[in-house]
Design a protein around this motif. Structure first.
Motif, PDB file in Angstrom:
ATOM      1  N   MET A   1      -5.053  11.926 -16.671  1.00  0.00           N
ATOM      2  CA  MET A   1      -5.577  11.072 -15.620  1.00  0.00           C
ATOM      3  C   MET A   1      -4.911   9.698 -15.669  1.00  0.00           C
ATOM      4  O   MET A   1      -4.635   9.114 -14.645  1.00  0.00           O
ATOM      5  CB  MET A   1      -7.084  10.961 -15.785  1.00  0.00           C
ATOM      6  N   LEU A   2      -4.671   9.234 -16.874  1.00  0.00           N
ATOM      7  CA  LEU A   2      -4.031   7.926 -17.008  1.00  0.00           C
ATOM      8  C   LEU A   2      -2.597   7.972 -16.483  1.00  0.00           C
ATOM      9  O   LEU A   2      -2.106   6.991 -15.923  1.00  0.00           O
ATOM     10  CB  LEU A   2      -4.064   7.467 -18.467  1.00  0.00           C
ATOM     11  N   ASN A   3      -1.956   9.122 -16.622  1.00  0.00           N
ATOM     12  CA  ASN A   3      -0.599   9.269 -16.089  1.00  0.00           C
ATOM     13  C   ASN A   3      -0.589   9.119 -14.570  1.00  0.00           C
ATOM     14  O   ASN A   3       0.337   8.534 -14.007  1.00  0.00           O
ATOM     15  CB  ASN A   3      -0.012  10.624 -16.479  1.00  0.00           C
ATOM     16  N   TRP A   4      -1.601   9.672 -13.912  1.00  0.00           N
ATOM     17  CA  TRP A   4      -1.686   9.544 -12.454  1.00  0.00           C
ATOM     18  C   TRP A   4      -1.885   8.082 -12.053  1.00  0.00           C
ATOM     19  O   TRP A   4      -1.299   7.605 -11.082  1.00  0.00           O
ATOM     20  CB  TRP A   4      -2.837  10.386 -11.906  1.00  0.00           C
ATOM     21  N   ALA A   5      -2.731   7.378 -12.794  1.00  0.00           N
ATOM     22  CA  ALA A   5      -2.965   5.966 -12.489  1.00  0.00           C
ATOM     23  C   ALA A   5      -1.675   5.163 -12.638  1.00  0.00           C
ATOM     24  O   ALA A   5      -1.362   4.318 -11.796  1.00  0.00           O
ATOM     25  CB  ALA A   5      -4.055   5.406 -13.401  1.00  0.00           C
ATOM     26  N   LEU A   6      -0.932   5.442 -13.688  1.00  0.00           N
ATOM     27  CA  LEU A   6       0.329   4.733 -13.892  1.00  0.00           C
ATOM     28  C   LEU A   6       1.352   5.096 -12.816  1.00  0.00           C
ATOM     29  O   LEU A   6       2.105   4.231 -12.348  1.00  0.00           O
ATOM     30  CB  LEU A   6       0.888   5.030 -15.282  1.00  0.00           C
ATOM     31  N   ALA A   7       1.371   6.355 -12.411  1.00  0.00           N
ATOM     32  CA  ALA A   7       2.302   6.772 -11.359  1.00  0.00           C
ATOM     33  C   ALA A   7       1.990   6.071 -10.043  1.00  0.00           C
ATOM     34  O   ALA A   7       2.900   5.577  -9.354  1.00  0.00           O
ATOM     35  CB  ALA A   7       2.241   8.281 -11.184  1.00  0.00           C
ATOM     36  N   PHE A   8       0.717   6.025  -9.671  1.00  0.00           N
ATOM     37  CA  PHE A   8       0.342   5.340  -8.435  1.00  0.00           C
ATOM     38  C   PHE A   8       0.600   3.843  -8.517  1.00  0.00           C
ATOM     39  O   PHE A   8       0.945   3.196  -7.525  1.00  0.00           O
ATOM     40  CB  PHE A   8      -1.122   5.613  -8.072  1.00  0.00           C
ATOM     41  N   LEU A   9       0.446   3.272  -9.717  1.00  0.00           N
ATOM     42  CA  LEU A   9       0.740   1.855  -9.897  1.00  0.00           C
ATOM     43  C   LEU A   9       2.219   1.583  -9.668  1.00  0.00           C
ATOM     44  O   LEU A   9       2.583   0.620  -8.997  1.00  0.00           O
ATOM     45  CB  LEU A   9       0.315   1.396 -11.295  1.00  0.00           C
ATOM     46  N   VAL A  10       3.071   2.434 -10.209  1.00  0.00           N
ATOM     47  CA  VAL A  10       4.514   2.268 -10.014  1.00  0.00           C
ATOM     48  C   VAL A  10       4.872   2.433  -8.538  1.00  0.00           C
ATOM     49  O   VAL A  10       5.670   1.656  -7.988  1.00  0.00           O
ATOM     50  CB  VAL A  10       5.293   3.271 -10.894  1.00  0.00           C
ATOM     51  N   ILE A  11       4.272   3.413  -7.871  1.00  0.00           N
ATOM     52  CA  ILE A  11       4.518   3.613  -6.438  1.00  0.00           C
ATOM     53  C   ILE A  11       4.082   2.380  -5.656  1.00  0.00           C
ATOM     54  O   ILE A  11       4.785   1.926  -4.744  1.00  0.00           O
ATOM     55  CB  ILE A  11       3.797   4.871  -5.937  1.00  0.00           C
ATOM     56  N   ALA A  12       2.928   1.826  -6.012  1.00  0.00           N
ATOM     57  CA  ALA A  12       2.436   0.635  -5.321  1.00  0.00           C
ATOM     58  C   ALA A  12       3.369  -0.550  -5.522  1.00  0.00           C
ATOM     59  O   ALA A  12       3.649  -1.298  -4.578  1.00  0.00           O
ATOM     60  CB  ALA A  12       1.035   0.289  -5.816  1.00  0.00           C
ATOM     61  N   LEU A  13       3.863  -0.726  -6.735  1.00  0.00           N
ATOM     62  CA  LEU A  13       4.762  -1.845  -7.005  1.00  0.00           C
ATOM     63  C   LEU A  13       6.086  -1.684  -6.265  1.00  0.00           C
ATOM     64  O   LEU A  13       6.612  -2.660  -5.703  1.00  0.00           O
ATOM     65  CB  LEU A  13       5.007  -1.975  -8.503  1.00  0.00           C
ATOM     66  N   LEU A  14       6.622  -0.470  -6.237  1.00  0.00           N
ATOM     67  CA  LEU A  14       7.864  -0.230  -5.505  1.00  0.00           C
ATOM     68  C   LEU A  14       7.676  -0.410  -4.003  1.00  0.00           C
ATOM     69  O   LEU A  14       8.536  -0.993  -3.327  1.00  0.00           O
ATOM     70  CB  LEU A  14       8.401   1.169  -5.814  1.00  0.00           C
ATOM     71  N   ALA A  15       6.568   0.068  -3.476  1.00  0.00           N
ATOM     72  CA  ALA A  15       6.301  -0.078  -2.045  1.00  0.00           C
ATOM     73  C   ALA A  15       6.130  -1.554  -1.686  1.00  0.00           C
ATOM     74  O   ALA A  15       6.605  -2.002  -0.634  1.00  0.00           O
ATOM     75  CB  ALA A  15       5.062   0.715  -1.649  1.00  0.00           C
ATOM     76  N   ALA A  16       5.474  -2.310  -2.550  1.00  0.00           N
ATOM     77  CA  ALA A  16       5.300  -3.736  -2.290  1.00  0.00           C
ATOM     78  C   ALA A  16       6.642  -4.462  -2.362  1.00  0.00           C
ATOM     79  O   ALA A  16       6.907  -5.380  -1.581  1.00  0.00           O
ATOM     80  CB  ALA A  16       4.328  -4.332  -3.304  1.00  0.00           C
ATOM     81  N   LEU A  17       7.487  -4.033  -3.275  1.00  0.00           N
ATOM     82  CA  LEU A  17       8.804  -4.640  -3.414  1.00  0.00           C
ATOM     83  C   LEU A  17       9.648  -4.448  -2.155  1.00  0.00           C
ATOM     84  O   LEU A  17      10.355  -5.357  -1.723  1.00  0.00           O
ATOM     85  CB  LEU A  17       9.531  -4.039  -4.628  1.00  0.00           C
ATOM     86  N   PHE A  18       9.540  -3.275  -1.548  1.00  0.00           N
ATOM     87  CA  PHE A  18      10.322  -2.979  -0.353  1.00  0.00           C
ATOM     88  C   PHE A  18       9.609  -3.365   0.947  1.00  0.00           C
ATOM     89  O   PHE A  18      10.137  -3.138   2.027  1.00  0.00           O
ATOM     90  CB  PHE A  18      10.713  -1.505  -0.314  1.00  0.00           C
ATOM     91  N   GLY A  19       8.414  -3.915   0.849  1.00  0.00           N
ATOM     92  CA  GLY A  19       7.730  -4.454   2.019  1.00  0.00           C
ATOM     93  C   GLY A  19       6.838  -3.491   2.770  1.00  0.00           C
ATOM     94  O   GLY A  19       6.473  -3.753   3.914  1.00  0.00           O
ATOM     95  N   PHE A  20       6.482  -2.388   2.175  1.00  0.00           N
ATOM     96  CA  PHE A  20       5.569  -1.445   2.818  1.00  0.00           C
ATOM     97  C   PHE A  20       4.148  -1.782   2.376  1.00  0.00           C
ATOM     98  O   PHE A  20       3.613  -1.203   1.438  1.00  0.00           O
ATOM     99  CB  PHE A  20       5.915   0.002   2.440  1.00  0.00           C
ATOM    100  N   GLY A  21       3.512  -2.700   3.070  1.00  0.00           N
ATOM    101  CA  GLY A  21       2.202  -3.201   2.655  1.00  0.00           C
ATOM    102  C   GLY A  21       1.106  -2.173   2.687  1.00  0.00           C
ATOM    103  O   GLY A  21       0.271  -2.108   1.792  1.00  0.00           O
TER     104      GLY A  21
END
Length: 54
Positions: A1-21
């Motif tokens: 479960m913690l792996n999923w949380a970390l994966a979604f966190l990385v996706i969120a950070l990458l999406a924020a970096l590229f401007g997909f709010g």
């Protein structure tokens, strides 16, 4: 479960970096939910282990 949380966190950070709010906020929300579910399951598991020892 913690792996999923970390994966979604990385996706969120990458999406924020590229401007997909919208995608970033959704992924961050999923990461937060996964983390809290992991935390609750960890606490329940720890308590069950402690109570089983007695």
């Amino acid at each position: 479960m913690l792996n999923w949380a970390l994966a979604f966190l990385v996706i969120a950070l990458l999406a924020a970096l590229f401007g997909f709010g919208g995608i970033a906020s959704t992924a961050a929300g999923f990461a937060q939910i996964c983390f809290f579910v992991f935390l609750v399951l960890f606490i329940v598991s720890t308590l069950a282990h402690i109570l089983r020892r007695r």
